[in-house]
Scaffold this motif. Structure first.
Motif, PDB file in Angstrom:
ATOM      1  N   HIS A   1      54.085 -28.181  -8.322  1.00  0.00           N
ATOM      2  CA  HIS A   1      54.686 -28.584  -7.051  1.00  0.00           C
ATOM      3  C   HIS A   1      55.830 -29.544  -7.316  1.00  0.00           C
ATOM      4  O   HIS A   1      55.775 -30.365  -8.234  1.00  0.00           O
TER       5      HIS A   1
ATOM      6  N   ASP B   1      58.630 -31.963  -4.843  1.00  0.00           N
ATOM      7  CA  ASP B   1      59.067 -32.350  -3.502  1.00  0.00           C
ATOM      8  C   ASP B   1      60.503 -31.925  -3.224  1.00  0.00           C
ATOM      9  O   ASP B   1      60.873 -31.695  -2.078  1.00  0.00           O
ATOM     10  N   GLU B   2      61.306 -31.841  -4.268  1.00  0.00           N
ATOM     11  CA  GLU B   2      62.717 -31.461  -4.154  1.00  0.00           C
ATOM     12  C   GLU B   2      63.025 -30.406  -5.212  1.00  0.00           C
ATOM     13  O   GLU B   2      62.389 -30.378  -6.260  1.00  0.00           O
TER      14      GLU B   2
END
Length: 139
Positions: free
Chosen positions: A117, A119-120
Motif C-alpha cells: 500500500h 498513500d501517494e
C-alpha cells in the motif's frame, strides 16, 4: 465506461496473481510485492510506454519470474486497449483504482497482499536495472 473495464482488468490481475501464489509461495514476500508495486506504478499509474517490460520480480526461479511477468504484461496490455483509458487521470486516481478495497479475489485477498500500500503514487523515476535482468536463481 473506462473505469469499469479497468477495474475488471485489475480484478483479473489480482485473481491471476492469487493463482500463481498457490504455486509460488514467495509471491507475497515483501520484495516481490515491492517489485510489483513499482512496476505497476510506473506503467499503469504514470502511463509510461510499454516498449521494455521487466522480466525479473525477485522470484526464486526463472519459471516464477516468467509467470509473474506474463500476468503483469497481460494486465498492462489489456488496460492499454481500453479505448477511454486516457480519460482516467495519471497519478493518484489510477493508484486508487489499484488499491480499491472493493476488489477481492476469489480466495479473499485484497490488493495489499500483492502490491502493498502507498498513500501517494511513487515518483515516475526510471525503474531499477535489476528488473530487466534475469535473476540469480538456485536452480
Amino acid at each position: 465506461m473506462a473505469q469499469d473495464a479497468v477495474t475488471d482488468a485489475i480484478r483479473s490481475l489480482y485473481k491471476d496473481l492469487e493463482s500463481l501464489s498457490q504455486k509460488y509461495e514467495e509471491l507475497m514476500d515483501t520484495d516481490i510485492r515491492e517489485s510489483l508495486h513499482i512496476v505497476l506504478n510506473y506503467f499503469f499509474v504514470w502511463g509510461k510506454g510499454l516498449d521494455q517490460l521487466p522480466i525479473s520480480y525477485g522470484m526464486f526461479s526463472l519459471e516464477g519470474d516468467q509467470a509473474v511477468a506474463s500476468v503483469v504484461n497481460k494486465f498492462l496490455s489489456s488496460v492499454r486497449s481500453v479505448p477511454e483509458i486516457d480519460k482516467i487521470p495519471l497519478g493518484t486516481e489510477r493508484l486508487a483504482l489499484l488499491q480499491d478495497p472493493e476488489i477481492v479475489t476469489p480466495g479473499g485477498c485484497l490488493y495489499d497482499e500483492f502490491i502493498g500500500h502507498s498513500d501517494e503514487p511513487l515518483s515516475p523515476d526510471n525503474l531499477p536495472d535489476d528488473l530487466f535482468q534475469e535473476g540469480e536463481y538456485d536452480e
